[in-house]
Design a protein around this motif. Structure first.
Motif, PDB file in Angstrom:
ATOM      1  N   GLY A   1       0.858  -1.336   0.152  1.00 23.44           N
ATOM      2  CA  GLY A   1       0.080   0.122   0.158  1.00 23.44           C
ATOM      3  C   GLY A   1       0.837   1.591   0.300  1.00 23.44           C
ATOM      4  O   GLY A   1       2.126   1.043  -0.051  1.00 23.44           O
ATOM      5  N   ARG A   2       0.116   2.451   0.021  1.00 27.91           N
ATOM      6  CA  ARG A   2       0.986   3.355  -0.067  1.00 27.91           C
ATOM      7  C   ARG A   2       1.925   4.061   1.192  1.00 27.91           C
ATOM      8  O   ARG A   2       2.986   3.662   0.991  1.00 27.91           O
ATOM      9  N   GLY A   3       1.390   4.532   2.303  1.00 31.86           N
ATOM     10  CA  GLY A   3       2.210   4.959   3.426  1.00 31.86           C
ATOM     11  C   GLY A   3       3.465   5.654   3.072  1.00 31.86           C
ATOM     12  O   GLY A   3       3.205   6.475   1.984  1.00 31.86           O
ATOM     13  N   ARG A   4       4.261   5.743   3.686  1.00 28.60           N
ATOM     14  CA  ARG A   4       5.603   6.475   3.475  1.00 28.60           C
ATOM     15  C   ARG A   4       6.430   6.138   2.170  1.00 28.60           C
ATOM     16  O   ARG A   4       7.345   6.634   1.976  1.00 28.60           O
ATOM     17  N   MET A   5       6.069   4.728   1.920  1.00 26.11           N
ATOM     18  CA  MET A   5       6.727   4.316   0.745  1.00 26.11           C
ATOM     19  C   MET A   5       6.489   4.855  -0.743  1.00 26.11           C
ATOM     20  O   MET A   5       7.153   5.016  -1.588  1.00 26.11           O
ATOM     21  N   GLU A   6       5.157   5.654  -0.696  1.00 25.10           N
ATOM     22  CA  GLU A   6       4.526   5.926  -1.808  1.00 25.10           C
ATOM     23  C   GLU A   6       5.311   7.180  -2.569  1.00 25.10           C
ATOM     24  O   GLU A   6       5.533   7.228  -3.678  1.00 25.10           O
ATOM     25  N   SER A   7       5.626   7.926  -1.808  1.00 24.48           N
ATOM     26  CA  SER A   7       6.632   9.020  -2.310  1.00 24.48           C
ATOM     27  C   SER A   7       7.919   8.528  -2.880  1.00 24.48           C
ATOM     28  O   SER A   7       8.297   9.102  -3.927  1.00 24.48           O
ATOM     29  N   ILE A   8       8.472   7.667  -2.053  1.00 29.01           N
ATOM     30  CA  ILE A   8       9.651   6.988  -2.903  1.00 29.01           C
ATOM     31  C   ILE A   8       9.311   6.461  -4.227  1.00 29.01           C
ATOM     32  O   ILE A   8      10.207   6.299  -5.079  1.00 29.01           O
ATOM     33  N   ARG A   9       8.398   5.672  -4.183  1.00 30.73           N
ATOM     34  CA  ARG A   9       7.702   5.103  -5.536  1.00 30.73           C
ATOM     35  C   ARG A   9       7.643   6.156  -6.695  1.00 30.73           C
ATOM     36  O   ARG A   9       8.011   5.970  -7.843  1.00 30.73           O
ATOM     37  N   TRP A  10       6.934   7.186  -6.087  1.00 29.26           N
ATOM     38  CA  TRP A  10       6.681   8.102  -7.082  1.00 29.26           C
ATOM     39  C   TRP A  10       8.148   8.786  -7.645  1.00 29.26           C
ATOM     40  O   TRP A  10       8.215   9.136  -8.946  1.00 29.26           O
TER      41      TRP A  10
ATOM     42  N   ILE B   1      -2.891  13.134   5.452  1.00 30.61           N
ATOM     43  CA  ILE B   1      -3.870  12.138   4.726  1.00 30.61           C
ATOM     44  C   ILE B   1      -3.760  10.564   5.047  1.00 30.61           C
ATOM     45  O   ILE B   1      -4.691   9.850   5.267  1.00 30.61           O
ATOM     46  N   ALA B   2      -2.310  10.120   5.016  1.00 31.26           N
ATOM     47  CA  ALA B   2      -2.134   8.841   5.449  1.00 31.26           C
ATOM     48  C   ALA B   2      -2.591   8.606   6.912  1.00 31.26           C
ATOM     49  O   ALA B   2      -3.130   7.482   7.146  1.00 31.26           O
ATOM     50  N   GLN B   3      -2.482   9.312   7.919  1.00 31.72           N
ATOM     51  CA  GLN B   3      -2.671   9.016   9.428  1.00 31.72           C
ATOM     52  C   GLN B   3      -3.982   9.046   9.532  1.00 31.72           C
ATOM     53  O   GLN B   3      -4.799   8.213  10.354  1.00 31.72           O
ATOM     54  N   ALA B   4      -4.745  10.051   8.636  1.00 30.82           N
ATOM     55  CA  ALA B   4      -6.359   9.684   8.486  1.00 30.82           C
ATOM     56  C   ALA B   4      -7.072   8.474   8.571  1.00 30.82           C
ATOM     57  O   ALA B   4      -8.098   8.107   8.712  1.00 30.82           O
ATOM     58  N   ARG B   5      -6.431   7.720   7.493  1.00 30.41           N
ATOM     59  CA  ARG B   5      -6.651   6.460   7.045  1.00 30.41           C
ATOM     60  C   ARG B   5      -7.015   5.395   8.247  1.00 30.41           C
ATOM     61  O   ARG B   5      -7.545   4.404   7.766  1.00 30.41           O
ATOM     62  N   PHE B   6      -6.250   5.751   9.311  1.00 30.41           N
ATOM     63  CA  PHE B   6      -6.366   4.704  10.376  1.00 30.41           C
ATOM     64  C   PHE B   6      -7.281   5.142  11.519  1.00 30.41           C
ATOM     65  O   PHE B   6      -7.224   4.374  12.708  1.00 30.41           O
TER      66      PHE B   6
ATOM     67  N   ASN C   1     -11.848  13.951   9.897  1.00 33.63           N
ATOM     68  CA  ASN C   1     -10.475  14.326   9.357  1.00 33.63           C
ATOM     69  C   ASN C   1     -10.280  14.728   7.917  1.00 33.63           C
ATOM     70  O   ASN C   1      -9.626  15.803   7.432  1.00 33.63           O
ATOM     71  N   PHE C   2     -10.931  14.112   6.883  1.00 33.26           N
ATOM     72  CA  PHE C   2     -10.865  14.334   5.509  1.00 33.26           C
ATOM     73  C   PHE C   2     -11.278  15.796   5.122  1.00 33.26           C
ATOM     74  O   PHE C   2     -10.694  16.481   4.475  1.00 33.26           O
ATOM     75  N   ALA C   3     -12.185  15.887   5.661  1.00 30.19           N
ATOM     76  CA  ALA C   3     -12.911  17.386   5.481  1.00 30.19           C
ATOM     77  C   ALA C   3     -11.773  18.451   5.777  1.00 30.19           C
ATOM     78  O   ALA C   3     -11.845  19.498   5.109  1.00 30.19           O
TER      79      ALA C   3
END
Length: 222
Positions: free
Chosen positions: A12-21, A106-111, A120-122
């Motif tokens: 999944g995304r998490g902190r790794m997603e920016s690295i993938r990008w 955004i990542a933290q709000a998912r939990f 949180n999203f709003a």
């Protein structure tokens, strides 16, 4: 031929997603090993690969890289996405830190619980518009260039497009008051490496679902 970077993280995304990008933007192919059991995580710890007991972990150039910001800085410098001098690097760092704050929210709000999540999203969308997107709109207006720093594609552009697309998942009309960011999104999305990463079947990850949240909670025991 050098081995492909290998990314160790959850599916999944998490902190790794920016690295993938960032790797994708640089046109670098990479492999992934997904952590799905607590034992995998414990083995990485036992083998001494997790410097502070945390992932992301990236294996490349004969090194085991940890700490998200350090990994991103290394990749940006290695693949010439980090400006031409210290002043440009400073601006890139400032812009990146701002978007990292937004991505982390955004990542933290998912939990959160379902009720807390919506609240949180709003709040995140409101903050995105008033604290972040407004700033980047002004930056683009003030210098009148296609990219954020030095009129050259950089790490700052990569992370901003990532952040824009993630906020748009929460509110599709979030860019309605930001015409320059709308044009920026179109322009950056059309860069060949970015365009490829945005195609179905790429290694870009979808928004986290409950299964992802449960796996992360189980492995990290929180």
């Amino acid at each position: 031929m050098a081995a492909k970077p290998k990314l160790y993280y959850f599916r999944g995304r998490g902190r790794m997603e920016s690295i993938r990008w960032l790797l994708a933007a640089a046109g670098v192919e990479f492999e992934e090993e997904f952590l799905e059991k607590r034992e995998q995580y414990e083995k990485l710890e036992k083998d001494g690969h997790l410097l502070f007991g945390q992932v992301p972990l990236v294996e490349m150039d004969g090194m085991m890289l940890t700490q998200t910001r350090a990994i991103l800085s290394y990749l940006a410098a290695k693949y010439n996405l980090y400006g031409k001098d210290l002043k440009e690097r400073l601006r890139i760092d400032m812009y990146v830190d701002g978007t990292l704050d937004l991505l982390t929210m955004i990542a933290q709000a998912r939990f959160k619980s379902p009720e807390e999540k919506e609240e949180n999203f709003a709040l995140i969308v409101k903050k995105a518009k008033t604290r972040y997107l407004q700033v980047f709109e002004k930056i683009l207006k003030d210098h009148g260039e296609d990219f954020l720093v030095g009129n050259k594609f950089s790490w700052a552009d990569v992370q901003l497009i990532e952040a824009i697309l993630m906020v748009e998942e929460l509110s599709a009309s979030v860019l309605s008051d930001f015409p320059l960011l709308k044009a920026f999104k179109t322009r950056i999305s059309d860069i060949s490496t970015i365009k490829k990463f945005l195609q179905p079947g790429s290694q870009r990850k979808p928004p986290p679902d409950q299964h992802y949240v449960d796996v992360v909670r189980h492995i990290l025991q929180f």
